[in-house]
Design a protein around this motif. Structure first.
Motif, PDB file in Angstrom:
ATOM      1  N   GLY A  97       0.588  -1.223  -0.044  1.00 21.96           N
ATOM      2  CA  GLY A  97       0.176   0.033   0.047  1.00 21.96           C
ATOM      3  C   GLY A  97       0.754   1.214   0.207  1.00 21.96           C
ATOM      4  O   GLY A  97       2.091   1.295  -0.020  1.00 21.96           O
ATOM      5  N   SER A  98       0.220   2.329   0.209  1.00 25.76           N
ATOM      6  CA  SER A  98       0.924   3.767   0.210  1.00 25.76           C
ATOM      7  C   SER A  98       0.046   4.818   0.580  1.00 25.76           C
ATOM      8  O   SER A  98      -1.249   4.785   0.545  1.00 25.76           O
ATOM      9  N   LEU A  99       0.526   5.969   1.057  1.00 21.07           N
ATOM     10  CA  LEU A  99      -0.396   7.034   1.412  1.00 21.07           C
ATOM     11  C   LEU A  99      -1.023   7.684   0.280  1.00 21.07           C
ATOM     12  O   LEU A  99      -2.016   8.258   0.336  1.00 21.07           O
ATOM     13  N   ASP A 100      -0.569   7.318  -1.073  1.00 18.26           N
ATOM     14  CA  ASP A 100      -1.300   7.525  -2.371  1.00 18.26           C
ATOM     15  C   ASP A 100      -2.773   6.865  -2.499  1.00 18.26           C
ATOM     16  O   ASP A 100      -3.562   7.544  -2.759  1.00 18.26           O
ATOM     17  N   ASP A 101      -2.454   5.908  -2.003  1.00 17.86           N
ATOM     18  CA  ASP A 101      -4.010   5.066  -2.009  1.00 17.86           C
ATOM     19  C   ASP A 101      -4.936   5.760  -0.974  1.00 17.86           C
ATOM     20  O   ASP A 101      -6.067   5.596  -1.245  1.00 17.86           O
TER      21      ASP A 101
END
Length: 261
Positions: A97-101
């Motif tokens: 995952g990522s903060l962009d998600d």
């Protein structure tokens, strides 16, 4: 060193690197930082089933779960199906995952968003707010009582709710404090990754009445939900069983429709 210890060790390095690149005032000056948040706890209580549906691409125990769908497809499907909240995993190394998600989810839906992450530092809470979270996860097994208190109070100071996750009575007893909104019982042992719903059933009598109570992990059948509801759980975090399908939103809609019967 077990997998959880590995994750936390990696997280400390990751946070140190991020702090050297993105200053706190940059996070505080983002467009979303001062935006109004939505209450996850109220959303759960206002629903007959309180489903928090999860966006999850990968896990250390199951490997690849679903890398083929966009964040927008998944979260809009969840919202349309009637999810009370949406959990977005933001760890990249172990969960893909990522903060962009989280940011993409914020743009796509109005449903309360939970940043699901191994939070050990206030910096991560600032990141959560700056990227659209309405609530954060704190995991009792990796935090001291003092850390739970300071992190949860800090989250409240910037209008984020707190879901505190426990695995046993010892963790529960050290964690109960007014700065929590939701207590989640994780049925998965984070050190062995074994799952047992009995964990939730055993702990529910010890959960104080003034917190929203949810069960997490290993929930895949209508019978699971109805059994746990009968014991007093108000919400349920469901991820892998939905994300394994080609259409998680449709899978959630069918699941909720069966719960209504």
């Amino acid at each position: 060193m077990n997998i959880l210890d590995q994750i936390i060790a990696s997280k400390r390095k990751e946070i140190a690197l991020k702090k050297s690149v993105i200053a706190i005032n940059q996070l505080e000056n983002t467009a979303l930082f001062n935006a109004k948040t939505h209450s996850l706890s109220k959303s759960i209580l206002n629903s007959p089933f309180g489903i928090i549906a999860e966006h999850k691409r990968h896990s250390p125990s199951k490997g690849t779960i679903n890398h083929s769908l966009s964040v927008e497809e998944v979260v809009t499907g969840y919202e349309n199906a009637g999810a009370s909240g949406i959990s977005v995993l933001t760890d990249s190394q172990y969960f893909g995952g990522s903060l962009d998600d989280l940011l993409l989810a914020k743009v796509a839906v109005n449903t309360p968003l939970l940043r699901k992450e191994f939070i050990i530092d206030e910096y991560q809470i600032l990141e959560a707010k700056a990227n659209g979270a309405d609530a954060i996860l704190l995991i009792a097994t990796v935090l001291t009582q003092a850390e739970i208190k300071s992190l949860s109070e800090f989250a409240h100071s910037i209008a984020l709710e707190v879901l505190l996750e426990v695995h046993n009575q010892e963790e529960l007893e050290k964690s109960i404090m007014p700065s929590l909104d939701i207590i989640g019982v994780n049925n998965r042992n984070l050190k062995t990754f074994e799952v047992s719903l009995q964990n939730s059933i055993d702990l529910i009598p010890h959960l104080p009445a003034d917190f929203v109570k949810i069960s997490e992990s290993g929930l895949s059948t209508i019978e699971d939900i109805k059994e746990l509801q009968s014991h007093g759980f108000q919400g349920f975090l469901i991820g892998e069983s939905l994300m394994k399908t080609d259409n998680p939103g449709q899978a959630l809609e069918q699941f909720i429709n069966k719960l209504k019967v």
